[in-house]
Design a protein around this motif. Structure first.
Motif: not given
Length: 364
Positions: A112-116, A138-146, A276-286
């Protein structure tokens, strides 16, 4: 190996009920999710020389060293507690061997993304941060987004991704050295830089040959490369990068594809205000290498994309905004092409400003 006091039950593990007013809902929700899914989840905080692991539902935690014996001990411990899913943050590559170990043992591994996770912890009022706390979060996050699913382990794809990343690192180093040579330097430094540039160019050539050989030797990669490279302006480097870093293409909806790339615009509205709408997130290297490929396609090599880019510029859009729009259009087209197993056909895709591209075989 475990740290003192790290094995066994957690006597004073902070729980979500510390948030006033959320105790009943949080605990009932967690119990309902566990009952519904019958899945025990572990959170793993990965460091260079060790991992801290937490199973919140069983109030268990343990620490394991980053050694073959430590990985085997982790598997025994997880099996003992019947863990079916383990989540960990992306940790600069240190997570790869642990994820590989889990997947080989048929334990679902979710990276998972550390920022999330950090934002999730802050939203819960958990400001303290250390390795055991991170494992719990991390465990709580994974349980929430099971319902979030981990990627199946693909040795060939992982090898390709690492080779592509190594090639890009060399290209970045090459660019940095070339930029430095534009400035006046002592002769000995200039000669050293020249030798390095020659060696880097040689290593890039070797890597590109190895990447091409791997793709050719892997039928599913060769098929994808043939489809991607049929698009005017996209070459072997772009196809290798997409195959290695975006294996979901052709299996997801168009909106999801744009979001994974990081080219999806997000609203910023509140009440009567329209931001104004902005892009964000995603896979930076790609996104970075796809941006460069799209720049060539939209300004020179791809007539269809160039016509779309020129129309946006004529409407007063900034070049970067127009290129981002082209990126979004192109990744959606690629998603459709791969889903259908079709090569580029300019007559199939109308990328006018208001046109809606054909949906992929999958729903968003």
């Amino acid at each position: 190996m475990s740290l003192p006091g790290s094995e066994g039950q957690i006597r004073c593990l902070p729980q979500p009920e510390q948030l006033h007013g959320l105790r009943a809902r949080t605990e009932q929700g967690r119990e309902w999710m566990m009952a519904q899914n019958d899945l025990i989840v572990a959170g793993i905080d990965v460091a260079k020389d060790k991992v801290d692991v937490c199973i919140r539902s069983l109030s268990q935690r343990q620490t394991f060293l980053s050694t073959p014996d430590g990985r085997r001990a982790l598997l025994r411990w997880l099996r003992k507690h019947k863990v079916g899913k383990a989540a960990m943050e992306a940790s600069g590559g240190y997570e790869r061997e642990w994820a590989k170990t889990l997947r080989k043992a048929d334990i679902e591994a979710l990276v998972v993304d550390p920022k999330r996770v950090r934002n999730f912890a802050r939203s819960a009022g958990r400001l303290a941060k250390n390795d055991p706390i991170d494992a719990e979060m991390i465990a709580w996050f994974a349980e929430t987004f099971i319902e979030a699913r981990g990627q199946a382990y693909d040795a060939a794809r992982e090898e390709l991704a690492q080779m592509v990343n190594a090639r890009q690192a060399l290209i970045d180093l090459q660019t940095s050295l070339k930029n430095r040579r534009e400035h006046s330097t002592p002769e000995v430094v200039e000669k050293m830089q020249g030798r390095l540039l020659k060696q880097i160019a040689l290593e890039i050539t070797k890597l590109e040959a190895a990447i091409a050989a791997l793709i050719k030797a892997t039928p599913r990669f060769a098929e994808l490369a043939e489809i991607i490279e049929s698009v005017p302006g996209l070459g072997e480097g772009t196809s290798a990068g997409l195959i290695g870093a975006m294996p979901e293409l052709g299996q997801i909806g168009n909106k999801v594809a744009a979001a994974l790339l990081g080219a999806a615009p997000y609203d910023d509205d509140s009440g009567k205000r329209r931001g104004v709408r902005h892009i964000q997130g995603g896979r930076r290297k790609v996104r970075n290498f796809f941006y460069m490929a799209c720049m060539g396609a939209a300004t020179r090599h791809n007539p269809v994309l160039k016509a779309f880019y020129d129309r946006l510029i004529a409407k007063g859009k900034e070049p970067k905004v127009a290129l981002t729009a082209c990126m979004r259009k192109l990744i959606v087209i690629l998603n459709v092409m791969i889903a259908r197993g079709e090569k580029w056909d300019a007559s199939r895709y109308d990328v006018s400003d208001s046109a809606r591209l054909p949906p992929s075989a999958c729903t968003a």
